[in-house]
Write a protein that holds these residues in place. Structure first.
Motif, short mmCIF file in Angstrom:
data_model
loop_
_atom_site.label_atom_id
_atom_site.label_comp_id
_atom_site.label_asym_id
_atom_site.label_seq_id
_atom_site.Cartn_x
_atom_site.Cartn_y
_atom_site.Cartn_z
N LEU A 7 11.88 -65.66 -25.62
CA LEU A 7 12.66 -64.91 -24.61
C LEU A 7 13.40 -65.69 -23.69
O LEU A 7 13.18 -66.62 -23.00
N THR A 8 14.89 -65.40 -23.64
CA THR A 8 15.84 -66.31 -23.10
C THR A 8 16.42 -65.63 -22.06
O THR A 8 16.90 -64.32 -22.35
N VAL A 9 16.77 -66.11 -20.80
CA VAL A 9 17.47 -65.54 -19.80
C VAL A 9 18.97 -65.40 -20.17
O VAL A 9 19.86 -66.15 -19.53
N THR A 10 19.34 -64.40 -20.95
CA THR A 10 20.68 -64.27 -21.06
C THR A 10 21.20 -62.67 -20.44
O THR A 10 20.33 -62.02 -20.08
N PRO A 11 22.45 -62.37 -20.40
CA PRO A 11 22.80 -61.06 -19.69
C PRO A 11 22.13 -59.91 -20.47
O PRO A 11 21.95 -58.88 -19.73
N VAL A 12 22.00 -60.09 -21.89
CA VAL A 12 21.55 -58.88 -22.58
C VAL A 12 20.07 -58.74 -22.09
O VAL A 12 19.50 -57.60 -21.83
N ILE A 13 19.16 -59.89 -22.16
CA ILE A 13 17.74 -59.53 -21.78
C ILE A 13 17.81 -59.08 -20.28
O ILE A 13 17.00 -58.31 -19.71
N GLU A 14 18.44 -59.73 -19.36
CA GLU A 14 18.54 -59.18 -17.94
C GLU A 14 18.94 -57.67 -17.79
O GLU A 14 18.05 -56.96 -16.90
N ALA A 15 19.59 -57.41 -18.50
CA ALA A 15 20.07 -56.25 -18.55
C ALA A 15 19.03 -55.01 -18.98
O ALA A 15 18.79 -54.02 -18.70
N SER A 16 18.21 -55.68 -19.93
CA SER A 16 17.08 -54.79 -20.66
C SER A 16 15.92 -54.65 -19.75
O SER A 16 15.22 -53.78 -19.53
N PHE A 17 15.78 -55.79 -18.62
CA PHE A 17 14.77 -55.71 -17.59
C PHE A 17 15.28 -54.60 -16.82
O PHE A 17 14.37 -53.87 -16.20
N GLN A 18 16.75 -54.52 -16.24
CA GLN A 18 16.89 -53.77 -15.35
C GLN A 18 16.86 -52.04 -15.73
O GLN A 18 16.90 -51.13 -14.61
N ARG A 19 16.83 -51.93 -16.93
CA ARG A 19 16.72 -50.72 -17.49
C ARG A 19 15.17 -50.03 -17.34
O ARG A 19 15.08 -48.77 -17.36
N ARG A 20 14.05 -51.06 -16.82
CA ARG A 20 12.82 -50.55 -16.84
C ARG A 20 12.72 -49.93 -15.61
O ARG A 20 13.52 -50.26 -14.43
N ALA A 21 11.52 -49.01 -15.50
CA ALA A 21 11.15 -48.75 -14.13
C ALA A 21 10.63 -49.60 -13.15
O ALA A 21 11.08 -49.67 -11.80
N ASP A 22 10.29 -50.76 -13.59
CA ASP A 22 9.76 -51.78 -12.52
C ASP A 22 10.37 -52.98 -13.10
O ASP A 22 9.43 -53.82 -13.88
N PRO A 23 11.76 -53.34 -13.01
CA PRO A 23 12.00 -54.77 -13.68
C PRO A 23 11.30 -55.87 -13.15
O PRO A 23 11.07 -56.76 -14.32
N ALA A 24 10.88 -55.89 -12.14
CA ALA A 24 10.28 -57.32 -11.59
C ALA A 24 8.81 -57.65 -12.35
O ALA A 24 8.58 -58.38 -12.67
N GLY A 25 8.02 -56.33 -12.41
CA GLY A 25 6.90 -56.30 -13.04
C GLY A 25 7.02 -56.32 -14.46
O GLY A 25 5.97 -57.04 -14.91
N TYR A 26 8.02 -55.85 -14.99
CA TYR A 26 8.21 -56.10 -16.60
C TYR A 26 8.35 -57.60 -16.78
O TYR A 26 7.72 -57.87 -17.89
N ARG A 27 9.15 -57.70 -16.08
CA ARG A 27 9.54 -59.45 -16.26
C ARG A 27 8.34 -60.38 -16.12
O ARG A 27 8.01 -61.24 -17.17
N ARG A 28 7.38 -60.18 -15.11
CA ARG A 28 6.29 -61.09 -15.02
C ARG A 28 5.42 -60.64 -16.18
O ARG A 28 4.76 -61.73 -16.44
N ALA A 29 5.29 -59.45 -16.74
CA ALA A 29 4.54 -59.19 -17.71
C ALA A 29 4.90 -60.00 -19.09
O ALA A 29 4.10 -60.53 -19.89
N ARG A 30 6.25 -60.24 -19.33
CA ARG A 30 7.01 -60.86 -20.44
C ARG A 30 6.54 -62.54 -20.29
O ARG A 30 6.11 -63.20 -21.07
#
Length: 244
Positions: free
Chosen positions: A177-200
């Motif tokens: 998992l790499t910090v690209t614009p596509v991945i960042e955008a997918s995180f932002q579509r989640r209900a809790d972007p920060a929590g989802y990122r921490r889980a990943r």
């Protein structure tokens, strides 16, 4: 300047990992021909030739190779950074979606290797395919993407053996998992972007995502003479994800 006077073709050059590879290769002095799906590069450079198009279209790939022959002559390095990911349970994925995943990740790479290989000089060449950690392991909702990226690994290994007599090396980088614009955008579509990122991040032994530059550095190594005795290899750049 490890790539000074080296001619390179980079696909997927308009964003993410491909864009980072372009930056690294420019810094190392390479002559570049670039391609991607976007109409133009976000960061242009006067010495770069950029041809937008679809690598799943053999007519375009043939035109790309002809342009490489005219613009560069021989091609010593090819980096295939393009790809398309679609997340879906296997039983719910449509045939058209599955076909698009295979075309965008596997068959397009076959076409690029096929048409660019004849441009390798007699002294040899290095070709680097960007697969994925999911090409090495199974994971829910990524089955077709895993099949395509796993197929890319098999394609590269077969090409490595087939073309070894011509001193054409073919290797694979498998990013996590790499910090690209596509991945960042997918995180932002989640209900809790920060929590989802921490889980990943918690699923990765090193506890963080890769940067595009870290993946690009691995690609650069495989493109350079320092890796001259490496072919048919798969280099995971995934923070240890596939180590367990």
């Amino acid at each position: 300047m490890r790539l000074q006077k080296v001619n390179a073709v980079i696909t997927g050059a308009s964003s993410g990992i491909g864009q980072a590879v372009v930056s690294r290769f420019r810094r190392e002095g390479a002559n570049l021909l670039l391609t991607g799906r976007r109409p133009e590069l976000p960061e242009g450079h006067p010495d770069d030739l950029y041809l937008p198009g679809d690598l799943a279209d053999e007519r375009f790939v043939s035109e790309l190779a002809a342009e490489a022959a005219d613009h560069l002559g021989h091609v010593q390095v090819v980096v295939l950074c393009h790809g398309f990911q679609a997340s879906s349970p296997l039983a719910e994925m449509t045939y058209d979606d599955a076909r698009e995943v295979l075309h965008s990740n596997l068959l397009s790479s076959f076409l690029a290797l096929k048409h660019l290989m004849p441009l390798a000089p007699k002294s040899g060449a290095s070709m680097v395919c960007v697969s994925s950690r999911f090409g090495m392991v199974g994971t829910p909702n990524q089955t077709m993407y895993s099949a395509a990226k796993g197929g890319l690994i098999a394609l590269a290994r077969g090409a490595a053996v087939e073309w070894a007599a011509r001193n054409i090396r073919v290797n694979v980088v498998a990013p996590g998992l790499t910090v690209t614009p596509v991945i960042e955008a997918s995180f932002q579509r989640r209900a809790d972007p920060a929590g989802y990122r921490r889980a990943r991040e918690s699923s990765i032994p090193l506890g963080r995502l890769a940067t595009p530059g870290e993946v690009a550095d691995a690609i650069l190594f495989l493109a350079c003479p320092e890796s001259s005795y490496i072919t048919g290899a798969v280099l995971p750049v995934d923070g240890g994800y596939t180590a367990f």
